[in-house]
Design a protein around this motif. Structure first.
Motif, PDB file in Angstrom:
ATOM      1  N   GLU A 239       2.859  13.766 -27.514  1.00  0.00           N
ATOM      2  CA  GLU A 239       3.326  12.618 -26.744  1.00  0.00           C
ATOM      3  C   GLU A 239       3.741  13.031 -25.334  1.00  0.00           C
ATOM      4  O   GLU A 239       3.429  12.343 -24.358  1.00  0.00           O
ATOM      5  CB  GLU A 239       4.499  11.959 -27.469  1.00  0.00           C
ATOM      6  N   ARG A 240       4.436  14.154 -25.218  1.00  0.00           N
ATOM      7  CA  ARG A 240       4.874  14.619 -23.903  1.00  0.00           C
ATOM      8  C   ARG A 240       3.680  14.930 -23.010  1.00  0.00           C
ATOM      9  O   ARG A 240       3.631  14.512 -21.848  1.00  0.00           O
ATOM     10  CB  ARG A 240       5.752  15.865 -24.064  1.00  0.00           C
ATOM     11  N   SER A 241       2.719  15.658 -23.529  1.00  0.00           N
ATOM     12  CA  SER A 241       1.558  16.016 -22.713  1.00  0.00           C
ATOM     13  C   SER A 241       0.741  14.795 -22.337  1.00  0.00           C
ATOM     14  O   SER A 241       0.187  14.721 -21.230  1.00  0.00           O
ATOM     15  CB  SER A 241       0.688  17.034 -23.461  1.00  0.00           C
ATOM     16  N   GLN A 242       0.667  13.812 -23.237  1.00  0.00           N
ATOM     17  CA  GLN A 242      -0.092  12.608 -22.926  1.00  0.00           C
ATOM     18  C   GLN A 242       0.581  11.814 -21.808  1.00  0.00           C
ATOM     19  O   GLN A 242      -0.091  11.285 -20.914  1.00  0.00           O
ATOM     20  CB  GLN A 242      -0.227  11.736 -24.178  1.00  0.00           C
ATOM     21  N   VAL A 243       1.901  11.730 -21.827  1.00  0.00           N
ATOM     22  CA  VAL A 243       2.622  11.027 -20.769  1.00  0.00           C
ATOM     23  C   VAL A 243       2.427  11.720 -19.428  1.00  0.00           C
ATOM     24  O   VAL A 243       2.194  11.071 -18.400  1.00  0.00           O
ATOM     25  CB  VAL A 243       4.118  10.927 -21.127  1.00  0.00           C
ATOM     26  N   LEU A 244       2.489  13.047 -19.406  1.00  0.00           N
ATOM     27  CA  LEU A 244       2.277  13.786 -18.166  1.00  0.00           C
ATOM     28  C   LEU A 244       0.856  13.623 -17.647  1.00  0.00           C
ATOM     29  O   LEU A 244       0.632  13.499 -16.438  1.00  0.00           O
ATOM     30  CB  LEU A 244       2.593  15.268 -18.397  1.00  0.00           C
ATOM     31  N   ASP A 245      -0.118  13.606 -18.543  1.00  0.00           N
ATOM     32  CA  ASP A 245      -1.509  13.396 -18.134  1.00  0.00           C
ATOM     33  C   ASP A 245      -1.722  11.994 -17.582  1.00  0.00           C
ATOM     34  O   ASP A 245      -2.400  11.807 -16.561  1.00  0.00           O
ATOM     35  CB  ASP A 245      -2.440  13.624 -19.328  1.00  0.00           C
ATOM     36  N   SER A 645      13.159  19.574 -15.556  1.00  0.00           N
ATOM     37  CA  SER A 645      14.454  19.549 -14.875  1.00  0.00           C
ATOM     38  C   SER A 645      15.036  20.954 -14.874  1.00  0.00           C
ATOM     39  O   SER A 645      14.891  21.699 -15.842  1.00  0.00           O
ATOM     40  CB  SER A 645      15.404  18.580 -15.579  1.00  0.00           C
ATOM     41  N   PRO A 646      15.665  21.369 -13.779  1.00  0.00           N
ATOM     42  CA  PRO A 646      16.217  22.735 -13.723  1.00  0.00           C
ATOM     43  C   PRO A 646      17.309  22.935 -14.757  1.00  0.00           C
ATOM     44  O   PRO A 646      18.074  22.014 -15.054  1.00  0.00           O
ATOM     45  CB  PRO A 646      16.762  22.827 -12.291  1.00  0.00           C
ATOM     46  N   PRO A 647      17.400  24.129 -15.332  1.00  0.00           N
ATOM     47  CA  PRO A 647      18.440  24.368 -16.351  1.00  0.00           C
ATOM     48  C   PRO A 647      19.846  24.157 -15.822  1.00  0.00           C
ATOM     49  O   PRO A 647      20.747  23.792 -16.580  1.00  0.00           O
ATOM     50  CB  PRO A 647      18.199  25.833 -16.753  1.00  0.00           C
ATOM     51  N   SER A 648      20.069  24.396 -14.535  1.00  0.00           N
ATOM     52  CA  SER A 648      21.415  24.248 -13.986  1.00  0.00           C
ATOM     53  C   SER A 648      21.896  22.802 -13.981  1.00  0.00           C
ATOM     54  O   SER A 648      23.099  22.548 -13.933  1.00  0.00           O
ATOM     55  CB  SER A 648      21.458  24.801 -12.558  1.00  0.00           C
ATOM     56  N   SER A 649      20.968  21.836 -14.028  1.00  0.00           N
ATOM     57  CA  SER A 649      21.379  20.428 -13.975  1.00  0.00           C
ATOM     58  C   SER A 649      21.905  19.917 -15.305  1.00  0.00           C
ATOM     59  O   SER A 649      22.634  18.923 -15.352  1.00  0.00           O
ATOM     60  CB  SER A 649      20.204  19.558 -13.531  1.00  0.00           C
ATOM     61  N   LEU A 650      21.497  20.549 -16.420  1.00  0.00           N
ATOM     62  CA  LEU A 650      21.917  20.126 -17.762  1.00  0.00           C
ATOM     63  C   LEU A 650      21.557  18.668 -18.029  1.00  0.00           C
ATOM     64  O   LEU A 650      22.250  17.958 -18.763  1.00  0.00           O
ATOM     65  CB  LEU A 650      23.429  20.329 -17.962  1.00  0.00           C
ATOM     66  N   LEU A 651      20.461  18.202 -17.428  1.00  0.00           N
ATOM     67  CA  LEU A 651      20.031  16.813 -17.626  1.00  0.00           C
ATOM     68  C   LEU A 651      19.106  16.728 -18.828  1.00  0.00           C
ATOM     69  O   LEU A 651      18.033  17.362 -18.835  1.00  0.00           O
ATOM     70  CB  LEU A 651      19.327  16.293 -16.372  1.00  0.00           C
ATOM     71  N   PRO A 652      19.460  15.969 -19.865  1.00  0.00           N
ATOM     72  CA  PRO A 652      18.591  15.831 -21.044  1.00  0.00           C
ATOM     73  C   PRO A 652      17.446  14.861 -20.768  1.00  0.00           C
ATOM     74  O   PRO A 652      17.488  13.693 -21.147  1.00  0.00           O
ATOM     75  CB  PRO A 652      19.550  15.309 -22.122  1.00  0.00           C
ATOM     76  N   LEU A 653      16.407  15.331 -20.110  1.00  0.00           N
ATOM     77  CA  LEU A 653      15.288  14.484 -19.688  1.00  0.00           C
ATOM     78  C   LEU A 653      14.360  14.221 -20.863  1.00  0.00           C
ATOM     79  O   LEU A 653      13.878  15.147 -21.522  1.00  0.00           O
ATOM     80  CB  LEU A 653      14.538  15.163 -18.545  1.00  0.00           C
ATOM     81  N   ASP A 654      14.101  12.949 -21.133  1.00  0.00           N
ATOM     82  CA  ASP A 654      13.191  12.533 -22.194  1.00  0.00           C
ATOM     83  C   ASP A 654      11.847  12.176 -21.557  1.00  0.00           C
ATOM     84  O   ASP A 654      11.702  11.118 -20.943  1.00  0.00           O
ATOM     85  CB  ASP A 654      13.763  11.340 -22.957  1.00  0.00           C
ATOM     86  N   ILE A 655      10.859  13.067 -21.706  1.00  0.00           N
ATOM     87  CA  ILE A 655       9.563  12.876 -21.045  1.00  0.00           C
ATOM     88  C   ILE A 655       8.792  11.721 -21.666  1.00  0.00           C
ATOM     89  O   ILE A 655       8.100  10.982 -20.973  1.00  0.00           O
ATOM     90  CB  ILE A 655       8.737  14.172 -21.111  1.00  0.00           C
ATOM     91  N   SER A 656       8.898  11.547 -22.976  1.00  0.00           N
ATOM     92  CA  SER A 656       8.112  10.504 -23.644  1.00  0.00           C
ATOM     93  C   SER A 656       8.446   9.109 -23.139  1.00  0.00           C
ATOM     94  O   SER A 656       7.619   8.202 -23.242  1.00  0.00           O
ATOM     95  CB  SER A 656       8.338  10.571 -25.160  1.00  0.00           C
TER      96      SER A 656
END
Length: 755
Positions: A239-245, A645-656
């Motif tokens: 799902e993640r790769s499909q969204v990025l594509d 997202s950079p590790p320093s931001s600690l942002l839980p990014l949901d790519i899907s």
């Protein structure tokens, strides 16, 4: 007794001995207890002696752990003393309230509750000037009703020290609210806004009078709430790769249409594969990403061995050489960063089988930010996740030489029919030709050292007194502002999280649940504001760092307004994070993710050798780092275009579910991007981008050289020319056939005010 005396530290060191002088944390904790509960150093020492005798084994010393346990006991006693509402009494009109119990209370000794008074020369009792003012002296909801009880929920500040807002000297008079930065300072301050009920009538018709005051503005949100109620932590790699594509393919179609890429026979140009050798220039579309190393033990050992060497390159297991800069081996996170020798372009599976190829900028490379831009920039900013179109060729099959970069342009701005503009701005039941008054503040709203929410209560005190003070009065200000000294009650109060950070150091030691803290400080004050000013619209947008939010992934749904534990008023509007909404015709967008800080940490500025001689506006604009970062957000049409997202931001990014981060159909007129970076106001591609700063600067941000003072944003959007709207608009008001452009960047006075 207040402990703000300059000798407080010396007194504590004298009383508690060497243990407190050798431990700065213990000294700071002791000073914090004195300040929070109005204790003198002697009072604190007596409380510690009683606490040690009654609750600790013999021989215990005064350390940081015991000090925090003592704070819990003092806080519980303080809260219990506030639990019973105080009634004004005719007999004891001068009765004072002591927020901190004495030593006798801890030891179990009952003391008589007698009023403290002074007898003057005329024999009349007067209030002790050294005593704490009674809570019964201030009634926020009904200042003229002496027969009503006063509860702790109605107090202005958690310390219990409250003053009548109508008095000449107020507690918050020391607040300067000096403007730190201003846009369109030539526009006059009008002082208009939502009509407030500072002193409502005592009759039973007061509630009906409040209901008869409609808001001057209309709020509209174009999003489906069901789309935000997704389950996170259930992502799959496919799902993640499909969204990025899909995002790359979407931008490919967009760039083809915007730049009108046509072939010699009027056929559409097919985008090529940058990893395939070519002898003719081709157009490719892909995502910028760093050079990722093969994850094997041999390469890891090579990098570890070369960390302390003086060589500029690292030889990998396969025999290839990479520069230290491109490998970012000094990065503690272990993830590579962009470097000029390590920039890769990743294509989609449909256009290039998902391959990655190194890129380099050829001499005289052009950077175009729009179809009408000839391409004139000596530098270009790239970051991981950025989607671009490039023209060039791959002669040897090893790397792609770029001779032209086509950036995605921002979305068009919204337009509104002339009749609707006339109704919104000049209808007597709405704005009646007066400006919109908007106030925006970004959390956190309490200091790291306590949970008193003192800055938040001070801000709300000023708003309830008739709006923020107008300290920047000049000859352009109207007589209404000059007379009141206030900016007027805001039509819209936009509050951006975090409201109660999950990382707050004092949260674990609090006796209250997070929802109770939120209800006591945030919800109670919002209820008082809406009762005082029914025409004000309050909007809450959460943060992924909010402990009161049940959803921590980004994008993030709205706060649960129906949750009784939070106690939010019904008239408060809760919106998702991020979101785009309308205030009348004005399009406003906001996000609480610190995208500016993350972009700045990950962006790579690449210089173009022998840039075009006609370097113009874009070259000048690229020198302003904040404008360039804002242009990335608008051009990529996403509230968070970075990936990963950079590790320093600690942002839980949901790519899907990253499609919820996209700007839907138009560019906003006003874009709020709160950040720990220094506050600013910029006009980027006709969008007013505002970083209002933080209401409370955290300790970590204060360590930064770019740290700014605590601040918020005040916005006043003036009406358009009525004569131009009635006659259909002059040459400057011409818009497309469907309507007229808003041009908020010309008619909005924006000020960053120090709190």
């Amino acid at each position: 007794m207040s402990s703000n005396h300059p000798n407080t530290s010396q007194q504590l060191c004298t009383l508690f001995g060497e243990g407190i002088t050798k431990d700065p944390s213990l000294l700071n904790e002791s000073i914090s207890i004195c300040n929070s509960y109005h204790l003198s150093p002697n009072d604190l020492f007596y409380k510690w002696e009683a606490f040690a005798i009654n609750h600790l084994p013999k021989g215990q010393t005064y350390n940081l752990h015991n000090a925090r346990e003592l704070r819990k006991l003092i806080n519980s006693q303080y809260q219990s003393s506030l639990a019973t509402p105080l009634k004004p009494s005719n007999t004891y009109a001068t009765t004072t309230f002591n927020p901190s119990p004495g030593l006798g209370h801890i030891l179990g000794i009952k003391t008589p509750k007698t009023p403290i008074s002074n007898t003057g020369s005329n024999g009349v009792n007067s209030v002790n000037p050294f005593s704490t003012p009674s809570r019964s002296t201030y009634r926020p909801n009904s200042l003229s009703a002496p027969d009503q009880d006063v509860s702790i929920a109605n107090l202005d500040t958690p310390s219990g020290l409250s003053l009548d807002p109508r008095s000449a000297v107020s507690f918050s008079s020391a607040l300067s609210f000096q403007p730190l930065e201003t846009l369109n300072s030539h526009l006059p301050l009008s002082g208009s806004g939502a009509q407030s009920l500072i002193d409502p009538p005592r009759s039973t018709s007061s509630s009906s009078s409040k209901a008869k005051q409609p808001s001057r503005v209309a709020l509209a949100v174009g999003t489906d709430p069901k789309a935000w109620n997704y389950r996170y932590m259930f992502e799959k790699k496919g799902e993640r790769s499909q969204v990025l594509d899909d995002r790359i393919d979407h931008f490919a179609a967009l760039i083809r249409d915007v730049y009108n890429l046509q072939g010699t026979s009027a056929d559409e140009i097919e985008f090529g594969d940058p990893s395939m050798p070519s002898q003719e220039p081709i157009y490719v579309v892909g995502r910028i990403c760093p050079n990722m190393l093969p994850r094997n033990s041999a390469n890891a050992a090579k990098i570890k061995a070369e960390k302390t060497s003086s060589a500029m390159t690292v030889k990998l297991e396969d025999g290839s050489e990479q520069s230290k800069e491109s490998l970012a081996i000094d990065d503690p996170s272990g993830l590579p960063k962009l470097a000029e020798t390590g920039v890769m372009l990743e294509s989609s599976r449909m256009m290039g089988s998902g391959n990655r190829i190194p890129i380099f900028l050829q001499k005289g490379c052009k950077v175009r930010y729009g179809p009408n831009d000839p391409g004139s920039s000596p530098t270009v900013g790239l970051f991981p996740g950025m989607i671009v179109c490039m023209k060039g060729m791959n002669g040897g099959g090893e790397r792609f030489g770029v001779e032209e970069i086509l950036m995605p342009p921002p979305l068009p701005h919204a337009v509104t029919p002339r009749e609707e503009l006339l109704s919104n701005q000049f209808n007597p039941s709405k704005l009646d030709g007066k400006p919109i008054n908007l106030l925006t503040a970004s959390g956190p709203f309490t200091e790291d050292s306590n949970l008193d929410f003192t800055p938040w209560h001070r801000l709300m005190d000023e708003i309830e007194r008739g709006g923020l003070p107008s300290t920047s009065l000049d000859s352009s200000s109207t007589s209404e502002t000059l007379a009141s000294g206030r900016r007027g009650m805001p039509d819209v109060v936009l509050l951006l999280g975090p409201f109660l950070p999950a990382s707050h150091p004092e949260l674990a030691m609090s006796d209250l649940f997070p929802s109770e803290i939120f209800r006591k400080h945030i919800s109670a004050r919002l209820q008082g504001l809406l009762e005082r000013s029914p025409a004000t619209t309050v909007i809450l947008i959460p943060s992924t760092n909010d402990i009161v939010s049940a959803h921590v992934a980004f994008p993030q749904p709205y706060l649960e307004k129906n949750d009784e534990a939070l106690g939010l008023p019904k008239r408060v509007r809760c919106l998702p994070n991020p979101c785009l909404f309308y205030i009348n015709e004005v399009v406003i967008a906001a996000s609480t993710a610190d995208v500016l800080k993350d972009l700045r940490s990950e962006e790579l500025i690449m210089r173009i050798e022998n840039p075009p001689a006609n370097a113009g506006n874009q070259a000048t604009a690229s020198k302003d780092a904040m404008s360039r970062l804002c242009r990335h957000v608008l051009g990529q049409r996403s509230f968070y275009p970075l990936f990963p997202s950079p590790p320093s931001s600690l942002l839980p990014l949901d790519i899907s579910h990253s499609h919820l981060l996209s700007l839907p159909s138009v560019s906003p007129d006003i874009l709020f991007l709160p950040s720990s970076l220094k506050h600013f106001i910029r006009v980027v591609d006709s969008t007013v981008v505002i970083n209002p700063g933080r209401t409370v600067q955290s300790d970590s941000s204060n360590l930064s050289t770019n740290a700014s003072p605590s601040s918020l944003a005040s916005i006043q959007i003036s009406a358009m020319s009525k004569s131009d709207l009635e006659r259909g608009g002059g040459s400057e008001m011409e818009g497309v056939e469907e309507g007229l452009a808003h041009k908020v960047y010309e008619r909005a006075r924006v000020e960053i005010l120090e709190l």
